[in-house]
Write a protein that holds these residues in place. Structure first.
Motif, PDB file in Angstrom:
ATOM      1  N   THR A 125      83.245  37.352  67.258  1.00 12.55           N
ATOM      2  CA  THR A 125      83.939  36.348  68.066  1.00 12.55           C
ATOM      3  C   THR A 125      85.264  36.829  68.625  1.00 12.55           C
ATOM      4  O   THR A 125      85.877  36.158  69.461  1.00 12.55           O
ATOM      5  N   LEU A 126      85.746  38.001  68.150  1.00 13.07           N
ATOM      6  CA  LEU A 126      87.047  38.522  68.538  1.00 13.07           C
ATOM      7  C   LEU A 126      88.157  37.507  68.272  1.00 13.07           C
ATOM      8  O   LEU A 126      89.094  37.351  69.059  1.00 13.07           O
ATOM      9  N   GLN A 127      88.028  36.808  67.150  1.00 12.14           N
ATOM     10  CA  GLN A 127      89.029  35.851  66.719  1.00 12.14           C
ATOM     11  C   GLN A 127      89.799  36.409  65.527  1.00 12.14           C
ATOM     12  O   GLN A 127      89.232  37.088  64.676  1.00 12.14           O
ATOM     13  N   VAL A 128      91.100  36.105  65.466  1.00  9.64           N
ATOM     14  CA  VAL A 128      91.934  36.544  64.356  1.00  9.64           C
ATOM     15  C   VAL A 128      91.634  35.680  63.146  1.00  9.64           C
ATOM     16  O   VAL A 128      91.761  34.435  63.202  1.00  9.64           O
ATOM     17  N   ILE A 129      91.227  36.322  62.046  1.00  7.90           N
ATOM     18  CA  ILE A 129      90.888  35.596  60.815  1.00  7.90           C
ATOM     19  C   ILE A 129      92.130  35.383  59.959  1.00  7.90           C
ATOM     20  O   ILE A 129      92.386  34.297  59.458  1.00  7.90           O
ATOM     21  N   SER A 130      92.923  36.436  59.811  1.00  6.34           N
ATOM     22  CA  SER A 130      94.113  36.326  58.965  1.00  6.34           C
ATOM     23  C   SER A 130      95.195  37.242  59.493  1.00  6.34           C
ATOM     24  O   SER A 130      94.922  38.205  60.217  1.00  6.34           O
ATOM     25  N   SER A 131      96.429  36.924  59.105  1.00  9.11           N
ATOM     26  CA  SER A 131      97.580  37.724  59.500  1.00  9.11           C
ATOM     27  C   SER A 131      98.557  37.759  58.326  1.00  9.11           C
ATOM     28  O   SER A 131      99.020  36.701  57.873  1.00  9.11           O
TER      29      SER A 131
END
Length: 1315
Positions: A125-131
């Motif tokens: 999905t090219l989504q940021v899961i965690s930072s």
């Protein structure tokens, strides 16, 4: 309207090996190379308007992550072809990406960001899961993941505090927080950290820093490692937290900052800002240092899977492959030993030669000739004669099978049969006295030099010597031959010549006729004062070398004399050249043998590096060198002993992508027409045309440091050519056309801060398309990537007639002109006036100027390959159609019917001749199996040079040269050339100088001379740009007494004060032509002059032809300056004064250029100046400046009077068209303006004119991959416009013409200037 990028090159910022392919990141594009042969397989735009900083292939190698700046993109690897394909859109992140890694065991990636943050991204999905943030939040200079398991991600971050901080986001996740504490720090560096690498199986961490050091740490885990996937032992988070490190080595070997490192199984590889790649052992010893990149840094490094090759790339735009095995073998297999010759106690070796890499011939001071076989450790005495004891001169034949020895009594002995029992083949008394030197001209012809300069050429025939010719050297201190070669010239080589060099650096050319050598030409001290060491002939080219550190190239003239084409200085410090080895396949890869300090060196001109070096104590000794296959032997005499060094010579470097420039290009200009993809020649000629010619070629090379000016000189095909290692300040198209196979070829001239002017080729590897589906591809392994184009036909027809469409353009450098002593800032190109049988476009003059107020001129000849492949069909009606063959089998360009194509193709396959069909349709050409290309089709000849600050110092009568002695810091910022009307060989070079003065310099191509003839008054502001404008003819017959029309010549200059100034130089041009005519009628005054240190003087034996070839001020310097005391010249001046013209145009010691007008257009410096004729006497002047503005000025020229008058009709433009300095402007047509800026945008504007103003409205904009845009150049025709953008790289756009009347809604009307 849209821009299509056709070609881009620049600094190579990323490398990675993927199977047998090499991925390279150049700007926003990914180039895919085949590792085995270095050919380009694919180019792909991945990060538009960005820069690729790294590749991260997945373990299965089916996907590749490409990242750069704040952007990331995934690519799929096609299993059938290995080509890359974008997998989806790019992902934009809020911070700089330092590293990316695939998380093992999960469909995720982790990213290291610029403020010490680790981000996890879902691949699908090219989504940021965690930072997760590190508690030590600061700007990072590097970041590298050491572990990438799903439950163990470890980042090594190089901070601004000169430390490497190790931390893991899993520690924060366990604590339920998004901030993690560092668990370990690596200290010791005295500068910021630029990179970190880790190798788990060896337990090493390596860091590189700004302090020029490489620090190697041993990693120790305190607890047993947990068992992971596949049974391999890998540390978990707890193991990393409890780890300890111990410094193993602090390595210093780079002379500048170290950028990156790689840990291999047996060694450590580092790269740095000093353009070197160092190989270290894990014991801390430097194994090897690779040097090949020139100018700026090596930015990237990668290793193939087998750890056999190291790939490096850098700021010089090149990619190089280095063999680790060859480097390590060279160190191990290089050994030096002393021969056991079993000589007497008072006996010592006098000279030595190599019959092969194993057999050494030595003659001693007692006349003993010893043959030693190193492979068998055997010794054989060939001769022992007291007549050769006190003196012996020994020379080896080219085949290394014969040896000639002479003595003090004039005896010559020739030995042979060294494979069996050596014997004396010839013995003769050749002179009454000492044999000074012996030179083999070929394997059966020998030259001897005796007392009083006597030179004799002998032929060896059936054991006897037959005298061919004799000659006598002119008187000198050391009157004997130091180098010689036999030359042939004329119809069927009917004329025989002898070229000799002596110990005082002079070359003598003799014509051999009726057993006499007649001196026909002399090159006095062409190699300084220390002697000529090498002379040879290869084809129609003649080479000479000497102990001045240069080798020179000569070419035959029609009159049977040699012309110096150019001289080349190999490298700094290599002042003693002994031999040149020119390969039979061409002069591209010349090897130079000489001495660098106390080292014997073999230098490759193509690779720009030392192939080998051997400590020997220097050049004043007997020595010899022999190479066979992968083994070479160097033998020399030192301390009364014979030392033999055996060297492994396997090449350690392969050039994958050759270089362009190392830093920004400051100018790039299209000036004339070129062929489009349909084979049409664009015939529109632009003002100040720079195109010269077109042709094809194969590989080549060009510069090494900051490039200040680059202009196209011709066009042809080639592979990537090395250009410069630093800034390119100007890049200009000069000409474009088709070769015999229908391919477009471009030649470009560039200049750089590395003091070089380069001639490079821009060509395309083009994808074919089958015509009408009627014919199929002829079998050719080079076309394997085109198999999708094959169409099945009956088995008796197997030929495809192809034309080219989508192309991948590449660059090749042909020549490097190294005669400048400081940085080269600018170039100017014009047609040559030399009368030849070739087309006018085949000869061009290139003027180069720059630092130290130096100006040089050379003549370029296009299509220099005189032995074109006979199988290529040439269109005889098109003189610019060049036959430079490659392995492409067939090309057809036409609008013929398919049946005509079929019949012509079948006829050619069956042996019929390829022919040129003429008719109403376009000319088409068929070329089958052209074979490999011959020598480079571009040749050049250095004509002369001029130092402005040396004029008064060099002149014997300085009062006759009234031009002021300029500041040595003066730079020539820009040049333009005016070809004088009615004189084919006279040119006026207009120079914009940094001291605020416009200088006019007269160049006489026939006499090869330059002289300053006029200057302007000082403006106290640096002049940045200069252009020339020709105003149509007006009747002025009665005013000048010539009874004919006279056109007006006007020069426009732009300076740092924001002003554009108009100068009328018509009177200068007119007076030059008249005074030249009177000067020739009155005869030339005999006046002495010195020569430059870097120029060469030649003398003809015929007094009527005595002249200096390359002296900037020789006997025929501008006659007006020389004849000021002549009554006839005074009459001319008085007549001009009486006619109302005054002294304008003649340098009489004052400021004489006539200023017509000066207009204030910008608040600060003007970076770009363009002028275009619109209608009648109206012109448009475009300028772009440091104040971010574009100014459009409409002017009219009044030439009805003797003085040109400039009237400003309208002023306008745009006050803020770009967000940074405007560096390029030009007109696309009468209504549209193209601009470029440092902000990496190309904009098209529509001119909106009112009664008294001109405004600009935005039509469209395009981002370019070239950063720090310096200039643009355009080539315009009725269908297509090509735009060349230069700066930190070079990019070529094709502008598709659409409805340019539509104005973008983003145009800001408030920014339109109204005055």
């Amino acid at each position: 309207m849209s821009f299509i990028s056709q070609y881009h090159t620049g600094p190579v910022t990323a490398l990675s090996c993927l199977a047998d392919h090499l991925l390279t990141g150049i700007g926003s594009n990914v180039w895919v190379y085949n590792i085995s042969d270095g050919k380009v397989l694919q180019t792909l735009s991945v990060l538009p308007a960005g820069v690729v900083h790294g590749f991260r292939p997945a373990r299965c190698e089916s996907r590749v992550c490409v990242y750069g700046q704040k952007t990331l993109r995934l690519l799929n690897v096609l299993p059938s072809s290995g080509h890359l394909q974008c997998a989806g859109p790019k992902l934009e992140l809020p911070d700089w990406i330092w590293d990316a890694a695939w998380i093992q065991g999960a469909n995720q990636m982790c990213l290291a960001l610029g403020h010490n943050v680790v981000v996890t991204v879902d691949i699908q999905t090219l989504q940021v899961i965690s930072s997760v943030h590190c508690t030590e939040k600061c700007i990072l200079y590097c970041g590298r993941f050491l572990s990438t398991y799903q439950d163990c991600v470890v980042l090594a971050a190089g901070t601004v505090f000169n430390q490497v901080v190790l931390w893991s986001p899993q520690v924060a996740m366990v604590a339920g927080d998004n901030r993690a504490e560092p668990f370990h720090r690596l200290t010791g560096h005295q500068g910021v950290i630029f990179n970190v690498c880790y190798r788990g199986d060896l337990g090493f961490i390596c860091s590189v820093s700004d302090d020029r050091s490489v620090r190697l740490y041993r990693v120790q885990f305190s607890s047993p490692l947990c068992d992971r996937c596949g049974g391999g032992a890998s540390p978990c988070v707890h193991d990393w937290v409890s780890m300890e490190t111990q410094l193993q080595h602090a390595l210093y070997g780079h002379s500048a900052r170290v950028w990156d490192a790689r840990l291999l199984s047996s060694c450590l590889v580092t790269i740095g800002e000093d353009s070197t790649c160092c190989i270290w052992s894990y014991e801390g010893r430097m194994i090897h240092k690779f040097k090949g990149h020139k100018g700026k840094s090596i930015w990237s490094v990668c290793i193939d899977k087998g750890e056999k090759l190291v790939f490096t790339s850098g700021g010089d735009h090149s990619v190089r492959a280095w063999s680790l095995q060859a480097a390590q073998a060279a160190v191990k297999q290089t050994e030096t030993s002393t021969l056991d010759l079993q000589l007497d106690a008072d006996e010592s070796p006098r000279d030595t030669k190599l019959l092969s890499v194993h057999r050494i011939l030595v003659i001693t001071n007692k006349g003993r000739l010893v043959l030693y076989d190193k492979s068998r450790h055997s010794r054989q005495v060939v001769m022992w004669d007291q007549a050769f004891s006190s003196y012996a001169e020994m020379s080896l034949s080219h085949s290394r099978h014969l040896v000639a020895i002479g003595n003090l009594q004039g005896t010559l002995r020739i030995f042979g049969n060294f494979d069996g029992d050596p014997e004396v083949l010839v013995e003769a008394e050749i002179c009454a006295g000492k044999v000074f030197s012996i030179h083999w001209l070929d394997n059966s012809t020998i030259l001897t030099s005796g007392p009083a300069g006597a030179v004799t050429v002998w032929s060896i025939l059936d054991g006897t010597l037959e005298k061919i010719a004799t000659a006598e050297l002119p008187s000198s201190k050391q009157r004997f031959v130091s180098a010689a070669a036999l030359l042939f010239h004329g119809n069927q080589n009917s004329n025989q010549y002898l070229l000799c060099g002596d110990k005082i650096g002079t070359l003598y050319l003799y014509r051999l006729h009726d057993q006499e050598g007649v001196l026909v030409q002399t090159f006095p001290k062409c190699h300084g004062k220390v002697g000529v060491t090498h002379v040879s002939c290869h084809g129609d080219r003649v080479y000479s070398a000497g102990r001045d550190g240069t080798y020179r190239l000569y070419e035959w003239s029609d009159s049977g004399q040699l012309n110096i084409l150019h001289s080349h200085r190999v490298c700094k410090g290599l002042e003693w050249i002994e031999r040149l080895v020119v390969p039979e396949e061409g002069p591209d890869n010349i090897q130079v043998q000489g001495f660098y300090s106390n080292l014997f060196v073999v230098w490759s001109v193509l690779q720009n590096q030392k192939l080998l070096e051997v400590p020997c104590g220097g050049g004043h000794r007997a020595w010899d060198y022999c190479c066979h296959g992968d083994t070479a032997t160097f033998v020399h005499v030192k301390a009364r002993e014979v030392k033999v060094t055996s060297i492994a010579t396997r090449p350690s470097q392969v050039l994958i992508k050759e270089a362009l420039h190392g830093r920004e290009l400051h100018d790039a200009r299209f000036v004339s027409s070129m062929y489009d993809s349909k084979g049409k020649l664009h015939g529109r000629e632009l003002h100040d045309a720079r195109f010269v010619s077109s042709m094809y070629d194969s590989k080549g090379k060009l510069h090494g440091r900051v490039v200040h000016d680059a202009r196209f000189v011709s066009s042809m095909y080639d592979s990537k050519g090395k250009l410069h290692g630093r800034e390119v300040h100007d890049a200009r198209f000069v000409s474009s056309m088709y070769d015999s196979k229908g391919r477009p070829v471009h030649a470009v001239a560039t200049c750089s801060e590395d003091t070089d002017v380069c001639l490079a080729l821009l060509y395309c590897i083009l994808a074919p398309r089958c015509l009408s589906g009627t014919l199929v591809l002829y079998p050719c392994p080079q076309m394997s990537v085109w198999h999708s184009c094959i169409v099945s036909l009956p088995p008796d027809v197997c030929l495809a007639l192809l034309y080219y469409e989508d192309c991948v353009t590449q660059l090749k450098v042909c020549h490097k002109l190294t005669s400048h002593i400081s940085s080269v800032q600018c170039l100017a190109v014009c047609d040559s006036g030399k009368v030849t049988g070739r087309a006018p476009a085949d000869m061009k003059l290139i003027f180069s100027g720059g630092g130290r107020a130096q100006l040089k001129v050379c003549r370029v000849q296009l299509g220099g390959n005189k032995h074109n492949p006979s199988s290529v069909c040439r269109n005889q009606t098109d003189p610019q159609l060049l036959d430079i063959g490659t392995d492409v089998h067939s090309i057809v360009e036409c609008k013929k019917a398919s049946e005509e194509l079929r019949s012509a193709a079948v006829g050619e396959v069956q042996g019929g001749p390829a022919c040129d069909q003429k008719g109403d349709c376009d000319t088409w050409r068929l070329a089958v199996d052209a074979g490999k290309s011959q020598q480079c089709p571009v040749t050049y000849e250095s004509l002369c040079g001029l130092h402005l600050n040396n004029l008064t110092r060099r002149a014997k009568k300085p009062w006759r040269y009234p031009v002021e002695n300029s500041d040595p810091e003066t730079r020539l910022m820009d040049l333009c050339v005016v070809t004088l009307q009615g004189s084919r060989a006279l040119f006026i070079v207009c120079a914009a100088c940094s001291d605020g003065i416009v200088r006019l310099i007269l160049f006489d191509e026939d006499e090869k001379e330059m002289s300053v003839i006029a200057t302007s008054m000082c403006t106290e502001h640096c002049i940045l740009k200069i252009v020339h404008l020709t105003i149509p003819f007006v009747p002025v017959g009665d005013q000048v007494g010539m009874g004919r029309s006279l056109q007006r010549e006007v020069v426009l200059t732009a300076a740092t004060d924001g002003r554009v100034t108009f100068w009328d130089i018509t009177d200068v041009c007119h007076l030059v032509c008249r005074s030249r005519t009177v000067g020739r009628n009155c005869g030339d005054e005999d006046e002495e002059s010195d020569t430059y240190d870097d120029e060469v003087q030649t003398e003809s034996s015929c007094e009527s032809h005595r002249h200096d070839v390359n002296s900037a001020h020789s006997k025929h310097v501008f006659e007006e300056n020389k004849l000021k005391g002549n009554n006839v010249a005074k009459d001319i001046l008085e007549a001009d004064v009486n006619a109302g013209k005054g002294l304008a145009g003649v340098n009489v010691g004052g400021d004489v250029l006539r200023k017509c007008c000066s207009i204030q257009l910008h608040q600060s410096g003007i970076n770009s100046l363009y002028v275009q004729h619109m209608a009648e006497n109206r012109y448009i002047v475009l300028t772009g400046g440091d104040d971010n503005a574009i100014r459009v000025t409409a002017v009219s020229m009044d030439t009805s009077d003797t003085v040109t008058r400039v009237h400003t009709d309208k002023l306008g433009g745009h006050i803020n068209p770009h967000s940074a300095q405007v560096t390029g402007v030009c007109l696309l047509d009468k209504d549209h303006v193209l601009s470029a800026s440092i902000d990496q945008r190309l904009c098209i504007w529509k001119m909106v004119q009112s009664a008294d103003t001109i405004g600009l409205q935005l039509v469209c904009a395009q981002l370019t991959s070239v950063s720090d845009v310096a200039n643009i150049s355009t080539s315009i025709d009725s269908e297509t416009t090509h735009v060349l953008v230069s700066g930190m790289g070079l990019e070529l756009f094709r502008l598709q013409r659409g409805d340019m009347s539509k104005v973008s809604t983003t145009a800001n009307a408030s920014n339109i200037i109204s005055e």
